[in-house]
Structures are given as C-alpha cells and as structure tokens.
Design a protein around this motif. Structure first.
Motif, short mmCIF file in Angstrom:
data_model
loop_
_atom_site.label_atom_id
_atom_site.label_comp_id
_atom_site.label_asym_id
_atom_site.label_seq_id
_atom_site.Cartn_x
_atom_site.Cartn_y
_atom_site.Cartn_z
N ARG A 87 0.82 -1.22 0.00
CA ARG A 87 0.00 0.00 0.00
C ARG A 87 0.85 1.26 0.00
N ARG A 88 1.95 1.25 0.74
CA ARG A 88 2.76 2.46 0.90
C ARG A 88 3.55 2.81 -0.35
N LYS A 89 3.73 1.86 -1.26
CA LYS A 89 4.58 2.10 -2.43
C LYS A 89 3.85 2.88 -3.53
N GLY A 90 2.54 3.05 -3.38
CA GLY A 90 1.80 3.97 -4.22
C GLY A 90 1.80 3.67 -5.70
N ILE A 91 1.71 2.39 -6.06
CA ILE A 91 1.84 2.06 -7.49
C ILE A 91 0.71 2.65 -8.33
N THR A 92 -0.45 2.89 -7.73
CA THR A 92 -1.53 3.50 -8.51
C THR A 92 -1.16 4.89 -8.99
N TYR A 93 -0.39 5.62 -8.18
CA TYR A 93 0.08 6.94 -8.59
C TYR A 93 1.09 6.82 -9.73
N LEU A 94 1.90 5.77 -9.67
CA LEU A 94 2.87 5.56 -10.75
C LEU A 94 2.16 5.24 -12.06
N VAL A 95 1.15 4.38 -11.99
CA VAL A 95 0.38 4.05 -13.20
C VAL A 95 -0.22 5.32 -13.80
N ASP A 96 -0.82 6.15 -12.96
CA ASP A 96 -1.41 7.40 -13.45
C ASP A 96 -0.35 8.32 -14.05
N ALA A 97 0.80 8.39 -13.40
CA ALA A 97 1.87 9.25 -13.90
C ALA A 97 2.40 8.77 -15.25
N LEU A 98 2.54 7.46 -15.41
CA LEU A 98 3.03 6.93 -16.69
C LEU A 98 2.02 7.17 -17.81
N ASN A 99 0.75 7.05 -17.50
CA ASN A 99 -0.28 7.37 -18.50
C ASN A 99 -0.25 8.84 -18.86
N ASP A 100 -0.04 9.69 -17.87
CA ASP A 100 0.08 11.12 -18.12
C ASP A 100 1.29 11.40 -19.00
N LEU A 101 2.40 10.74 -18.73
CA LEU A 101 3.62 10.89 -19.52
C LEU A 101 3.36 10.50 -20.98
N LYS A 102 2.69 9.37 -21.15
CA LYS A 102 2.41 8.87 -22.50
C LYS A 102 1.48 9.81 -23.27
#
Length: 422
Positions: free
Chosen positions: A257-272
């Motif tokens: 939970r603390r590693k925040g992978i959902t935020y990473l997924v959103d950030a990568l989609n934003d990057l793309k």
C-alpha cells in the motif's frame, strides 16, 4: 566495546538489508559486532539465530502465525492493512542468548513478525544494558501501526485506530500503546535512532518517545558494490534495447500500500498522453508481484520479479535513465539510495525521509505529494534535460558525502561511546 544488533532476519526486506549493511560498516571500523536474529538467511558468520532445530523452527512459525492470523481474520479493516499493524503479543525470550549476555550495547532494529514481543523487549531493557534502538518505521511509538498515515493519535495515546474494523477508545491500538508505555517506563539508558530527519521529528512529537534522546543517522551503503556500471554491457546482459529510455521501478513488494503504485500508473499514463519524445520509453520492474498486471502500463515492460544479488541490482540501476519511487509513506528507502549511488537520478514524492536523499533538480525530482501530474513532469524532466551528466554526478556525490560506511559507522560509534559513559 561489543555490540549486538538485533533484527528479525538478516535478509528479505529493507530493515534486514540496512541492519546487515550497518554490521559490515561497523566491522570495517574494527567494532566487535554481531547480529542476533530469529531466522538466519545468509551465511554471514557474525549472524546468530535463536536455534535451528525442528522445535525452534516450529516455534518460530507458530509465533508468526499466532501474531498475524488473528489480526488478519478479526481485526484488519481491509486486505491492504494485513501487515500494516503488529501487535507483538508473542515472541521469544533472547535475554540469555550468548551474544546478548556478553554485549556491552544492545542495538535493536526491526523485531516484529513474531520475533520479539513487547514483553521480550522489556526483558532486554531490564537487563540494564545500554540500548540503542534504530527505528525503521513508526511502530515503536504507536499502538501497533508501522506507518500512521494521516492519524496523529500517537501524539497523545492511541485508540480509535483507523486500521481496525472494531476501532474504539480501548481497542488493541490503545492496549498496545499502554503496553509500550509500561515497557519504556523501565528504560534508564536508551537512545532512539531514526534513519531520516522526518522520522526523528515525528518521534519527538510522540507521547511515548518525546522524553528520550532521539538522533537521526542514515543507513549506510557499500559504495563499491553500488557504483556506476557500464550501461551498454548491463543492457546487453538484461536484454534491454541500448537506444531506449529506461524507467526503473522496484520494491520488496510492489503492491505494498505504501509504495503507491496507482500513482505511478497514473503518472506513466500522463507521460504517454501529454508529452512528446516518449516513443523510446520502456519500463523495468523488479520485486515481488502477486497480482499487478504489468500489461496495463502504457509502455513496453520488462518484469524481473525479485532480485537478490546486489551486483545485479547495481547493474539495473546503472542501466536506467531514471529510478522512480511513488511511495506515499517511507522512511529512508534503500532503493533510492542504491539508485543514487549508481549515478541514477530519482523521481519521487516529496514525503517522509525521501528529501534527505533527493534534492530537487539537483540529483532528481521531488514531485508534489500524491500528484501524478507532477510526477510525470518529473520523469519527463529527467529523461529530456540537457543536465543529465550533472544529475548523475550529483546523485553519486550525495551518497559519497552522506551515506558511506565510513561516515555512518562513525556516527553510530559516537553514540555508542556516549551511552557507555552514562
């Protein structure tokens, strides 16, 4: 001066890795140091476990299950919190272990998972030996949680814990806080060390620790193992396109939970979706992954599972253009320090102890907390800036100036010497 480090295990997570690195750092400074663990996973001769016979192994397994299963079945509010809270209501009495009895200083680290109960820690305190306790999370001053999130009940006394399905004034978090209050009432010569300045500040505001000495000393790292490797050679070994821009992400458990992978997924989609020059981007992921679908990411993914070799990790960090940590709660993540040591810039949220390592636009990018948009901007900045060489040099220099074995061991030795004179 004989020091005995105490940790649940000597491998298999952030705290074991940090504890083992400290053992090596102290050994290099000619300190007589050993480590006492519940479960020995390495062949390090200075590490001693509580026993390796069948009955001892059976007891270790029973202790782990006895602590975890009742909490998982009856107390945890949701699945993601099953390992976020430790009651420490069962453990092993290690006060009579040879390396405990002969030590001048007992140095506690992470002792959960059925190794030491609160009662067992109190037994160590009651030996009268000076104690140093390195905090790898918040557990020592809460009613049982390892990271409190937005809760600040530990400032007064715990209770009404948001992690519990039966939260109330007298819930198990309150009972845990009371047991720790009783445990610490016996402490006459104990010093708390936090791995980050953030955790030191939080601990100093807690009702349980505010009257104790608290120092911030980081974890050490071996700058020979974790050093820049030849990029093309590493990419060839791991089957990575030498022309690609590599984003590296890794954690002991990427779904923690603390590693925040959902935020990473959103950030990568934003990057793309919102940036140009991303056609050559690829993702490399390492760590335990039970259920995350890597095909949901918008770039080509190389999933490497758990990496146990430090030399392999150093190659992965070195071949990456950027290491990303989307953690929303963390103390002093080993992965970030390892990446910096290998000369790899880091993009991470501005939270916890991460600012102790990442300096904004100097050796990486500190994104606005929980902002996937700013996180994407940070990744793009590192991948496209004309200051790549400067970022890499600054990343390595940050480690050389702050986190080496020599520097960290000297800080700990100064603490040891000061408490032996009390």
């Amino acid at each position: 001066m004989k020091v005995t480090l105490i940790n649940t295990a000597d491998a298999g997570g952030g705290a074991p890795a940090a504890c083992m690195r400290l053992l090596k750092a102290l050994e290099l400074k000619q300190v007589d140091v050993n480590m006492q663990v519940q479960e020995k996973k390495t062949d390090e001769p200075r590490v001693k476990n509580i026993g390796d016979d069948f009955l001892t192994r059976l007891k270790i397994r029973f202790n782990f299950l006895y602590e975890r299963l009742p909490f998982i079945w009856f107390k945890a509010k949701e699945k993601s919190l099953r390992f976020a809270f430790s009651t420490a209501n069962i453990g092993s009495d290690i006060a009579n272990q040879p390396d405990i009895k002969s030590a001048d200083i007992l140095h506690l680290h992470w002792t959960n998972g059925g190794y030491l109960s609160i009662k067992n820690i109190k037994e160590l305190i009651e030996t009268g030996k000076p104690i140093v306790w390195t905090l790898h999370d918040m557990w020592a001053f809460t009613g049982g949680c390892h990271y409190a999130g937005e809760c600040d009940h530990f400032i007064n006394e715990c209770g009404n814990c948001w992690m519990l399905r039966d939260a109330g004034d007298k819930d198990i978090s309150f009972k845990g806080w009371m047991r720790k209050n009783d445990m610490l009432s016996a402490a006459k010569n104990i010093t708390f060390i936090t791995c980050s300045h953030w955790l030191a500040d939080v601990a100093k505001n807690s009702s349980l620790l505010k009257e104790f000495r608290i120092e911030a000393i980081p974890n050490p790292i071996d700058i020979e193992i974790y050093s820049p490797k030849e990029v093309l050679t590493a990419r060839a070994k791991w089957g990575i396109n030498p022309q690609s821009k590599i984003i590296l992400f890794g954690a002991a458990n990427i779904l923690d939970r603390r590693k925040g992978i959902t935020y990473l997924v959103d950030a990568l989609n934003d990057l793309k979706n919102n940036y140009q020059e991303t056609e050559w981007v690829e993702i490399v992921i390492f760590g335990k992954n039970k259920s995350f679908d890597v095909s949901s990411l918008p770039f080509k993914v190389h999933a490497l599972d758990i990496i146990t070799s430090q030399n392999d990790l150093a190659e992965l960090y070195s071949m990456a253009d950027v290491f990303v940590s989307s953690a929303i709660e963390d103390n002093l993540p080993n992965t970030i320090m390892e990446a910096l040591a290998c000369g790899t810039p880091v993009v991470a949220f501005n939270t916890g102890g991460i600012p102790d390592m990442v300096e904004h636009k100097e050796n990486g990018y500190l994104a606005e907390f929980k902002s996937a948009t700013d996180f994407a901007a940070g990744i793009h900045y590192v991948l496209t800036t004309d200051k790549k060489g400067e970022l890499a040099v600054s990343a390595r220099d940050k480690v050389l100036n702050t986190f080496t074995n020599e520097i960290v061991a000297a800080q700990y030795i100064a603490v040891y010497q000061s408490i032996l004179t009390v």
